[in-house]
Design an enzyme around this catalytic site. Sequence first.
Site, PDB file in Angstrom:
ATOM      1  N   ARG A  16       0.775  -1.149  -0.021  1.00  0.00           N
ATOM      2  CA  ARG A  16       0.023   0.055   0.077  1.00  0.00           C
ATOM      3  C   ARG A  16       0.975   1.298  -0.048  1.00  0.00           C
ATOM      4  O   ARG A  16       0.857   2.017  -0.795  1.00  0.00           O
ATOM      5  CB  ARG A  16      -0.866   0.011   1.131  1.00  0.00           C
ATOM      6  CG  ARG A  16      -2.155   1.100   1.345  1.00  0.00           C
ATOM      7  CD  ARG A  16      -1.659   2.399   1.478  1.00  0.00           C
ATOM      8  NE  ARG A  16      -1.371   2.438   2.822  1.00  0.00           N
ATOM      9  CZ  ARG A  16      -0.678   3.491   3.369  1.00  0.00           C
ATOM     10  NH1 ARG A  16      -0.634   4.655   2.820  1.00  0.00           N
ATOM     11  NH2 ARG A  16      -0.214   3.563   4.498  1.00  0.00           N
ATOM     12  N   HIS A 217       4.693   4.310  13.194  1.00  0.00           N
ATOM     13  CA  HIS A 217       4.676   4.379  11.574  1.00  0.00           C
ATOM     14  C   HIS A 217       5.934   5.551  11.191  1.00  0.00           C
ATOM     15  O   HIS A 217       5.580   6.610  11.496  1.00  0.00           O
ATOM     16  CB  HIS A 217       3.383   4.746  11.282  1.00  0.00           C
ATOM     17  CG  HIS A 217       3.316   5.039   9.661  1.00  0.00           C
ATOM     18  ND1 HIS A 217       2.781   3.846   8.748  1.00  0.00           N
ATOM     19  CD2 HIS A 217       3.531   5.891   8.844  1.00  0.00           C
ATOM     20  CE1 HIS A 217       2.997   4.160   7.532  1.00  0.00           C
ATOM     21  NE2 HIS A 217       3.464   5.431   7.410  1.00  0.00           N
ATOM     22  N   HIS A 219       8.964   6.799   8.835  1.00  0.00           N
ATOM     23  CA  HIS A 219       9.394   6.803   7.293  1.00  0.00           C
ATOM     24  C   HIS A 219      11.037   6.963   7.430  1.00  0.00           C
ATOM     25  O   HIS A 219      11.716   7.598   8.432  1.00  0.00           O
ATOM     26  CB  HIS A 219       8.977   8.059   6.503  1.00  0.00           C
ATOM     27  CG  HIS A 219       7.747   7.659   6.228  1.00  0.00           C
ATOM     28  ND1 HIS A 219       7.303   7.561   4.832  1.00  0.00           N
ATOM     29  CD2 HIS A 219       6.410   7.440   6.730  1.00  0.00           C
ATOM     30  CE1 HIS A 219       6.077   7.074   4.645  1.00  0.00           C
ATOM     31  NE2 HIS A 219       5.503   7.151   5.972  1.00  0.00           N
ATOM     32  N   CYS A 250       4.449   9.246   1.136  1.00  0.00           N
ATOM     33  CA  CYS A 250       3.255   9.756   1.043  1.00  0.00           C
ATOM     34  C   CYS A 250       3.143  10.644  -0.572  1.00  0.00           C
ATOM     35  O   CYS A 250       3.969  11.636  -0.273  1.00  0.00           O
ATOM     36  CB  CYS A 250       2.688  10.416   2.239  1.00  0.00           C
ATOM     37  SG  CYS A 250       1.102  11.503   1.758  1.00  0.00           S
ATOM     38  N   ASN A 261       8.971   3.890   3.851  1.00  0.00           N
ATOM     39  CA  ASN A 261       8.948   3.462   5.338  1.00  0.00           C
ATOM     40  C   ASN A 261      10.134   2.713   5.814  1.00  0.00           C
ATOM     41  O   ASN A 261      10.887   2.598   4.828  1.00  0.00           O
ATOM     42  CB  ASN A 261       7.724   2.541   5.422  1.00  0.00           C
ATOM     43  CG  ASN A 261       6.247   2.753   5.636  1.00  0.00           C
ATOM     44  OD1 ASN A 261       5.402   2.380   5.602  1.00  0.00           O
ATOM     45  ND2 ASN A 261       6.367   4.273   5.906  1.00  0.00           N
TER      46      ASN A 261
HETATM   47  N1  COA Z   1     -12.710   5.803  -3.715  1.00  0.00           N
HETATM   48  C1  COA Z   1     -12.858   6.136  -5.032  1.00  0.00           C
HETATM   49  N2  COA Z   1     -13.280   7.261  -5.461  1.00  0.00           N
HETATM   50  C2  COA Z   1     -13.445   8.405  -4.585  1.00  0.00           C
HETATM   51  C3  COA Z   1     -13.209   7.987  -3.295  1.00  0.00           C
HETATM   52  C4  COA Z   1     -12.780   6.707  -2.805  1.00  0.00           C
HETATM   53  N3  COA Z   1     -12.463   6.432  -1.789  1.00  0.00           N
HETATM   54  N4  COA Z   1     -13.403   9.277  -2.518  1.00  0.00           N
HETATM   55  C5  COA Z   1     -13.740  10.063  -3.413  1.00  0.00           C
HETATM   56  N5  COA Z   1     -13.705   9.593  -4.441  1.00  0.00           N
HETATM   57  C6  COA Z   1     -13.988  10.110  -5.761  1.00  0.00           C
HETATM   58  C7  COA Z   1     -15.316  10.573  -5.852  1.00  0.00           C
HETATM   59  O1  COA Z   1     -16.258   9.929  -6.308  1.00  0.00           O
HETATM   60  C8  COA Z   1     -15.284  11.955  -6.747  1.00  0.00           C
HETATM   61  O2  COA Z   1     -15.203  11.584  -8.015  1.00  0.00           O
HETATM   62  P1  COA Z   1     -15.832  12.167  -9.301  1.00  0.00           P
HETATM   63  O3  COA Z   1     -15.173  13.710  -9.267  1.00  0.00           O
HETATM   64  O4  COA Z   1     -15.779  11.331 -10.455  1.00  0.00           O
HETATM   65  O5  COA Z   1     -17.371  12.534  -8.890  1.00  0.00           O
HETATM   66  C9  COA Z   1     -13.921  12.521  -6.331  1.00  0.00           C
HETATM   67  O6  COA Z   1     -13.174  11.555  -5.730  1.00  0.00           O
HETATM   68  C10 COA Z   1     -14.064  13.550  -5.365  1.00  0.00           C
HETATM   69  O7  COA Z   1     -15.112  13.244  -4.159  1.00  0.00           O
HETATM   70  P2  COA Z   1     -15.255  13.828  -2.996  1.00  0.00           P
HETATM   71  O8  COA Z   1     -16.235  13.172  -2.213  1.00  0.00           O
HETATM   72  O9  COA Z   1     -15.489  15.364  -3.210  1.00  0.00           O
HETATM   73  O10 COA Z   1     -13.789  13.533  -2.129  1.00  0.00           O
HETATM   74  P3  COA Z   1     -12.595  14.577  -2.104  1.00  0.00           P
HETATM   75  O11 COA Z   1     -12.351  15.420  -3.105  1.00  0.00           O
HETATM   76  O12 COA Z   1     -12.773  15.272  -0.610  1.00  0.00           O
HETATM   77  O13 COA Z   1     -11.517  13.562  -1.811  1.00  0.00           O
HETATM   78  C11 COA Z   1     -10.008  11.942  -0.656  1.00  0.00           C
HETATM   79  C12 COA Z   1     -11.169  13.298  -0.599  1.00  0.00           C
HETATM   80  C13 COA Z   1      -9.289  11.885   0.636  1.00  0.00           C
HETATM   81  C14 COA Z   1     -11.113  10.919  -1.117  1.00  0.00           C
HETATM   82  C15 COA Z   1      -9.249  12.280  -1.870  1.00  0.00           C
HETATM   83  O14 COA Z   1      -8.681  13.313  -1.778  1.00  0.00           O
HETATM   84  C16 COA Z   1      -8.081  10.899  -1.683  1.00  0.00           C
HETATM   85  O15 COA Z   1      -8.658   9.978  -1.983  1.00  0.00           O
HETATM   86  N6  COA Z   1      -6.882  11.287  -1.609  1.00  0.00           N
HETATM   87  C17 COA Z   1      -5.781  10.465  -1.287  1.00  0.00           C
HETATM   88  C18 COA Z   1      -5.162  10.538  -0.195  1.00  0.00           C
HETATM   89  C19 COA Z   1      -4.030   9.245  -0.141  1.00  0.00           C
HETATM   90  O16 COA Z   1      -4.284   8.161  -0.565  1.00  0.00           O
HETATM   91  N7  COA Z   1      -3.220   9.772   0.688  1.00  0.00           N
HETATM   92  C20 COA Z   1      -2.123   8.797   0.962  1.00  0.00           C
HETATM   93  C21 COA Z   1      -2.018   7.732   2.065  1.00  0.00           C
HETATM   94  S1  COA Z   1      -2.454   8.755   3.704  1.00  0.00           S
END
Ligand code: COA
Length: 325
Positions: A16, A217, A219, A250, A261
């Site tokens: 992951r 956790h 890094h 990240c 990590n």
């Molecule tokens: N799985 C799939 N798609 C997701 C999702 C999830 N868990 N969460 C949000 N989305 C999609 C929505 O369907 C939407 O898609 P669309 O634009 O096609 O309609 C879009 O993302 C925005 O959705 P929203 O509810 O407004 O979420 P957001 O913009 O607030 O996003 C997160 C929040 C956290 C989901 C997003 O920023 C994210 O996944 N970030 C990744 C963070 C990460 O992995 N960090 C590393 C590990 S710590």
Amino acid sequence: MSDLPKRIRILEEGPREGFQIEKGPIPTSRKIDLINSLSETGLEQIQVTSFVSPTAVPQMADAEELVKGFTRKPGVRYTGLWLNDKGLERAIATGKLDIRGSLSLTTSEKFLLRNQRRTHAQNVEAVRGMIAMFKHYNVEVNRASIMAVFGCNFEGDIPTSKVIDIAQQLFDLAEEGGCKIKTLSLADTMAWATPGSIRRVVGAVREKFPEVELSLHLHDTRGMGIANAYAGMEMGVAIFDAAVAGLGGCPFASHKGASGNVCTEDLVFMCDEMGIETGIDLEKLIESALLAEEVVGHPLPGSVKMGGSLAKLRKKVAEEAGKTV
Ligand code: COA
């Protein structure tokens, strides 16, 4: 010298944490090869993927396909990461993962806005919502984690008092939701920790919440991963997240260069040599680390996969001298 734990638990996050930051496309089948290889090493838990937005983290777009494809080994827990309700629902829908009820807050709002596009207040509400979801799906909540505990690339040093305050907020939210946090994970998300700050922060959190089990956790961006793990052990911490071959980082932490990590096999090597049990077979783990490098197609930071284990070297030296060990 302080008492070190006799046994530590290492929770593997390589698939992951590791793949999320890789640029090139990695075939799902190769990620599965790595998970299946890790399953043979004696690891008790492997975090296989994250259920996040595929736009935000394209490497995790294949989460469902990946979960479908790997082989579960009895006795190993396979977990996933999610940051919102949609992610939790996707993880549950796979029907194949060990869903662990965990709550998370972040010390740094600037990082939170980049990583999860939420303010702290919105994140607190999201934790409340997550507790309700866990209840709905009958998932026990007994773990919490704090991100960016030791410092933040966007906010700088994080005062220990803020860490204590965030921990208290997590315990209060859990209590309000009728759950009890047994384990609190302190994450050095952006690699600001040194052995000194590990001692200071772990000591302060332990003093304030003596009944809670702590995990780290870490890094290795600045080469402090193993030293920090050792400092944690000296403080009585016996649970560590780690990533095979030092994979990971990240994508929202704005790191230059290696940001993996703490490396699983380097940590296991140190423990083996110091008589601290991990339950993990180092030789098999080294094989997985070499496979991880093959899968990502570039060198990874771990050291022991290059130097090899001393147990193997001792055996070779003894064999050459006509003895058996
Ligand atoms: N799985 C799939 N798609 C997701 C999702 C999830 N868990 N969460 C949000 N989305 C999609 C929505 O369907 C939407 O898609 P669309 O634009 O096609 O309609 C879009 O993302 C925005 O959705 P929203 O509810 O407004 O979420 P957001 O913009 O607030 O996003 C997160 C929040 C956290 C989901 C997003 O920023 C994210 O996944 N970030 C990744 C963070 C990460 O992995 N960090 C590393 C590990 S710590």
